[in-house]
Design an enzyme around this catalytic site. Structure first.
Site, short mmCIF file in Angstrom:
data_model
loop_
_atom_site.label_atom_id
_atom_site.label_comp_id
_atom_site.label_asym_id
_atom_site.label_seq_id
_atom_site.Cartn_x
_atom_site.Cartn_y
_atom_site.Cartn_z
N GLU A 189 -3.96 7.16 -5.86
CA GLU A 189 -4.10 6.58 -7.10
C GLU A 189 -5.53 6.57 -7.91
O GLU A 189 -6.32 6.67 -7.42
CB GLU A 189 -4.11 4.80 -6.81
CG GLU A 189 -2.53 4.57 -6.30
CD GLU A 189 -2.71 2.88 -5.94
OE1 GLU A 189 -3.57 2.24 -6.31
OE2 GLU A 189 -1.54 2.50 -5.65
N ARG A 204 0.86 -1.30 0.10
CA ARG A 204 0.10 -0.09 -0.01
C ARG A 204 0.88 1.14 -0.01
O ARG A 204 1.85 1.33 0.60
CB ARG A 204 -0.86 -0.08 1.25
CG ARG A 204 -1.97 -0.90 0.95
CD ARG A 204 -3.06 -0.77 -0.04
NE ARG A 204 -4.27 -1.49 0.15
CZ ARG A 204 -4.40 -2.83 -0.78
NH1 ARG A 204 -3.29 -3.08 -1.43
NH2 ARG A 204 -5.26 -3.45 -0.66
N HIS A 256 -0.16 -0.36 -9.96
CA HIS A 256 -0.94 -1.13 -9.09
C HIS A 256 -1.34 -2.58 -9.70
O HIS A 256 -2.41 -2.67 -9.80
CB HIS A 256 -2.05 -0.45 -8.22
CG HIS A 256 -2.53 -1.04 -6.92
ND1 HIS A 256 -3.03 -0.45 -6.09
CD2 HIS A 256 -2.44 -2.55 -6.70
CE1 HIS A 256 -3.23 -1.37 -5.06
NE2 HIS A 256 -2.87 -2.41 -5.51
#
Length: 314
Positions: free
Chosen positions: A263, A234, A280
Site C-alpha cells: 500500500e 490485511r 484502506h
C-alpha cells in the site's frame, strides 16, 4: 517526553485535539507518511524520540535500533503486524494497540463494500455521471449465507449486522467465542466448508505468520461462481495473483477490497470490472479516530505516571 506521530494524513485533520493534548505531555513531532517514507529518513526521524504513535508505517528492527531513547510504541488501531513486537520487548520497549475501537467502522465499511459489489453500485454511479442510463442485474444479500473469517470484535459486529438482513452466518476462527456465537446465531465451521458454502465471505482476522495467503487458488476454487470475497483486514491474507486469475476467469462473481499486500497498491485488481476497491479506509471514521486518540493519550499519561497500560500487546 519526545513524541513522534506517524498517522494516516487525514487523521490529523479529523482529530485536531489529539496533537493539542499530546503537546501538554511533551514535545510532538508530526510526520505525514501516506506517500511513503524512506527507511533512512525514518531512522533519522526516530533517533531522539521516546514515544512513537504509528498507524501503518513499518517499525522494524532497524527502526527500533535507530531509536536508542525509545520507551513506548502505540499502534493507532488494532492490527500491529507492522511492528516488530518481539524485538521491541527484547529492547525493553512497551507496545500497545487499540483493539475493537474501530470495529464498528470496519463492519460498516464491510457491509458497504458487500452491497456495492453485489449491486455494482460504483459502476452505476460512474455511468450516471457520464449521463449513461443502463440497467444491470445484481444480487440480494438478504437471506444469503455470510461467511466470516475471524470472530473477534469486527467479526461479531459483522454478524450482528447480518441479522438485520436475515443472513445465515457461519464463521471460521481459531479463537471461538461460543457465547457470542450463540447470541448472534453464528455456526462455527472449518475453512473449507466456509469457502464452499458462503455466498459472501468477509475476511476480518489478524495477519499472522501462519495465515499469509489464506485466500489462494485452492481456497478460491472451492467458492461458488456466484460468490463474493470482501477483505477489510490485511492484504497479505489474499494471494493477489490468484484472486486476479479467479476474477478474470469468472471463477467467482466479484470482490471488494479495502486492503492490499503493498500500500499504496500497484496491483491490477482495482482495474477489473468485478472489483470494488477502496484505499484502506475501513477504520477511518471521525468516531473511531476519536476513540483511538482518547485511549492513546490516556496510555501515554499512564506511562508517564508509572501506571498499568491498557491493551498492552504482551
Amino acid at each position: 517526553m519526545k513524541i513522534l506521530l506517524m498517522l494516516r494524513d487525514p487523521f490529523y485533520k479529523a482529530n485536531p485535539k489529539l496533537i493539542e493534548e499530546l503537546r501538554e505531555l511533551g514535545e510532538v513531532k508530526v510526520l505525514y507518511t501516506d506517500n511513503g517514507i524512506e527507511k533512512e529518513e525514518l531512522k533519522s526521524e526516530v533517533k531522539d524520540v521516546n514515544i512513537i504513535l504509528v498507524a501503518v508505517v513499518k517499525i522494524d528492527k532497524d527502526v527500533i535500533d535507530a531509536a536508542p531513547n525509545l520507551q513506548y510504541i502505540l499502534k493507532y488501531g488494532a492490527g500491529y503486524d507492522n511492528i516488530d513486537v518481539d524485538y521491541a520487548y527484547q529492547k525493553g520497549i512497551r507496545v500497545t494497540n487499540a483493539p475493537g475501537l474501530n470495529a464498528q467502522s470496519a463492519a460498516d465499511h464491510a457491509f458497504g463494500l458487500m452491497l456495492s459489489a453485489a449491486r455494482e453500485i460504483p459502476k452505476k454511479v460512474k455511468e450516471m455521471k457520464s449521463q449513461s442510463w443502463q440497467l444491470s442485474m445484481g444480487y440480494e444479500i438478504h437471506n444469503k449465507k455470510l461467511g466470516i473469517i475471524g470472530f473477534g470484535s469486527i467479526g461479531q459486529a459483522l454478524a450482528k449486522r447480518a441479522t438485520g438482513f436475515d443472513m445465515e452466518t457461519i464463521a471460521f476462527a481459531n479463537h471461538k467465542d461460543h457465547e457470542a456465537a450463540k447470541k448472534l446465531n453464528v455456526t462455527f465451521v472449518d475453512s473449507n466448508q466456509l469457502f464452499k458454502e458462503a455466498d459472501f465471505i468477509i475476511i476480518a482476522t489478524s495477519l499472522t505468520g501462519l495465515n499469509k495467503h489464506l485466500v489462494n487458488k485452492t481456497t478460491l476454487s472451492l467458492m461458488k461462481p456466484t460468490s463474493f470475497l470482501i477483505n477489510i483486514s490485511r492484504g497479505a491474507l489474499v494471494n493477489e495473483e490468484d484472486l486476479f486469475y479467479a476474477l478474470k476467469n469468472n471463477m467467482i462473481q466479484g470482490a471488494a477490497l479495502d486492503v492490499f499486500e503493498m500500500e499504496p497498491t500497484m496491483s491490477n485488481l482495482p482495474q477489473l470490472e468485478n472489483v470494488v476497491a477502496t484505499p484502506h479506509i475501513g477504520g477511518a471514521t471521525f468516531e473511531s479516530i476519536s476513540r483511538i486518540g482518547n485511549i492513546s493519550v490516556s496510555n501515554i499519561k499512564k506511562l508517564i505516571n508509572g501506571e498499568k497500560l491498557e491493551y498492552e500487546v504482551r
